[in-house]
Write a protein that holds these residues in place. Structure first.
Motif, mmCIF file in Angstrom:
data_model
loop_
_atom_site.group_PDB
_atom_site.id
_atom_site.type_symbol
_atom_site.label_atom_id
_atom_site.label_comp_id
_atom_site.label_asym_id
_atom_site.label_seq_id
_atom_site.Cartn_x
_atom_site.Cartn_y
_atom_site.Cartn_z
ATOM 1 N N GLY A 259 18.006 -3.636 -9.636
ATOM 2 C CA GLY A 259 17.524 -4.839 -8.949
ATOM 3 C C GLY A 259 16.076 -4.691 -8.523
ATOM 4 N N GLY A 260 15.544 -5.683 -7.859
ATOM 5 C CA GLY A 260 14.160 -5.645 -7.389
ATOM 6 C C GLY A 260 14.017 -4.843 -6.112
ATOM 7 N N GLU A 261 12.796 -4.838 -5.588
ATOM 8 C CA GLU A 261 12.529 -4.110 -4.346
ATOM 9 C C GLU A 261 12.877 -4.975 -3.142
ATOM 10 O OE1 GLU A 261 8.413 -3.152 -4.955
ATOM 11 O OE2 GLU A 261 9.008 -2.077 -6.772
ATOM 12 N N ILE A 262 13.561 -4.370 -2.197
ATOM 13 C CA ILE A 262 13.930 -5.072 -0.972
ATOM 14 C C ILE A 262 13.301 -4.354 0.210
ATOM 15 C CG2 ILE A 262 15.850 -5.775 0.521
ATOM 16 C CD1 ILE A 262 17.592 -5.853 -2.083
ATOM 17 N N LEU A 263 12.638 -5.149 1.048
ATOM 18 C CA LEU A 263 12.051 -4.579 2.269
ATOM 19 C C LEU A 263 13.172 -4.394 3.285
ATOM 20 C CD1 LEU A 263 9.539 -3.797 3.922
ATOM 21 C CD2 LEU A 263 9.424 -6.185 4.651
ATOM 22 N N ASP A 264 13.434 -3.157 3.625
ATOM 23 C CA ASP A 264 14.508 -2.859 4.571
ATOM 24 C C ASP A 264 14.141 -1.560 5.298
ATOM 25 O OD1 ASP A 264 16.920 -3.189 5.890
ATOM 26 O OD2 ASP A 264 18.143 -3.252 4.070
ATOM 27 N N ASP A 265 14.977 -1.133 6.249
ATOM 28 C CA ASP A 265 14.651 0.036 7.065
ATOM 29 C C ASP A 265 14.250 1.260 6.235
ATOM 30 O OD1 ASP A 265 15.139 -1.087 9.681
ATOM 31 O OD2 ASP A 265 17.266 -1.073 9.174
ATOM 32 N N HIS A 266 14.886 1.447 5.092
ATOM 33 C CA HIS A 266 14.591 2.638 4.283
ATOM 34 C C HIS A 266 13.139 2.674 3.800
ATOM 35 C CE1 HIS A 266 14.907 -0.303 1.212
ATOM 36 N NE2 HIS A 266 14.932 0.538 0.214
ATOM 37 N N PHE A 267 12.509 1.487 3.660
ATOM 38 C CA PHE A 267 11.123 1.455 3.189
ATOM 39 C C PHE A 267 10.219 2.235 4.148
ATOM 40 C CE2 PHE A 267 6.869 -0.432 3.269
ATOM 41 C CZ PHE A 267 6.499 -0.217 1.951
#
Ligand code: AHN
Ligand code: ZN
Length: 324
Positions: A259-267
């Protein structure tokens, strides 16, 4: 010789022989460590579901509200009961709307003295407004999936780690204020608790081999695509987690789709703290926002929480932790 003794001697010889043949044939190639087959994969989805329900019962956990304050105490008590140490990290962060918000990151550690560690995390706050909802976009949703599901799975894992002690140290970090962001604003308006923790970890110079973030892990038939930032920063661990899921028969959830990149805590954990961290997050290219249709609407309530999905995620993460 008694039969028992004979068997013992024979199995010793077999072991010794296989050890020898191993060392001669695999001298140059380090054999991949087999998974610990004796591990019983403990995880009770009924119990995880109950932990999701108990969070939702407090009401939306919007920072600054009474429900948020009560839930913080509840979560710290749960981690204190199931982990060796538990505490709440307090901080403040600018919201991107001019104001500051008080942060409570809730942290439980198992085997706190071990240097070999894994980080397990999820966000526990609820978005202040269900702004994808057509009828009522200004009040908050229950956040059963968006927030509570990942936390429920992690509390159940903490409970099971008492019954079966891991060799590794485990840090369960429940991040605050993930979901106050502005989708048209700066990335830094999201994930305030994890940004704070990444800059100021609960122990100075904290490191872990890798991290696993859970976000929206409770919907029926949820699929977890391989998320772009996870692949960029934590590829070996993505493979480890997805292969473990496959071995447990959960390939229907842990799909082999990039999938694409998701901005989330792990970033922020990856870019600020430098701990390779992957995100297990529901992503379905067929749905509108990519997440489930319930996302940031009032449909994000207990009716959307499915025990089979909680079970697939919980068992997979438990086994990855025990195999370390
Ligand atoms: C953005 O929408 C930019 N990221 C999704 C992160 C999120 C929101 N997870 C749960 N709610
Ligand atoms: Zn959200």
């Amino acid at each position: 010789m008694k039969t028992v003794t004979k068997i013992a001697v024979l199995s010793f010889l077999l072991l010794a022989f296989s050890a020898c043949s191993n060392s001669t044939t695999t001298e140059t190639k380090k054999p991949s460590r087999p998974s610990k087959a004796s591990t019983e994969v403990l995880f009770d989805a009924d119990s995880a579901y109950q932990y999701v329900q108990e969070q939702v019962d407090f009401g939306p956990r919007v920072p600054g509200t009474a429900a948020h304050a009560k839930t913080a105490i509840y979560l710290q008590q749960k981690l204190a009961r199931f982990c060796d140490t538990a505490f709440t990290q307090y901080g403040t962060m600018p919201t991107g709307r001019g104001a500051n918000v008080a942060i409570k990151n809730i942290i439980g550690s198992v085997n706190p003295q071990k240097t070999k560690r894994v980080l397990l995390c999820a966000h526990w706050d609820t978005r202040p407004m269900a702004d994808q909802d057509k009828e009522d976009p200004t009040t908050p949703a229950d956040g059963a999936n968006d927030g509570a599901s990942g936390v429920g799975v992690l509390i159940e894992i903490a409970r099971q780690l008492q019954a079966q002690r891991p060799d590794a140290g485990v840090d369960i970090v429940l991040f605050d204020a993930e979901d106050m962001g502005d989708s048209r604003g700066a990335p830094s308006t999201w994930c305030l608790g994890s940004q704070y923790w990444s800059k100021t970890p609960h122990r100075p110079n904290y490191v872990a081999r890798f991290g696993i973030l859970l976000d929206m892990v409770g919907a029926e038939n949820a699929t977890f695509a391989i998320e772009g930032n996870s692949w960029q920063y934590a590829q070996p661990y993505v493979k480890k987690v997805w292969n473990t899921a496959l071995s447990l028969g959960h390939a229907n959830h842990f799909v082999n789709y990039k999938g694409g990149e998701i901005l989330d805590d792990h970033f922020f954990i990856n870019t600020i703290r430098g701990i390779p961290t992957l995100d297990i997050i529901q992503y379905d290219a067929a749905s509108g926002a990519g997440f489930g249709d319930y996302w940031h609407t009032h449909d994000d309530n207990m009716s959307g929480i499915n025990k089979n999905t909680l079970n697939a995620v919980g068992k997979t993460v438990f086994k990855v932790v025990m195999d370390l």
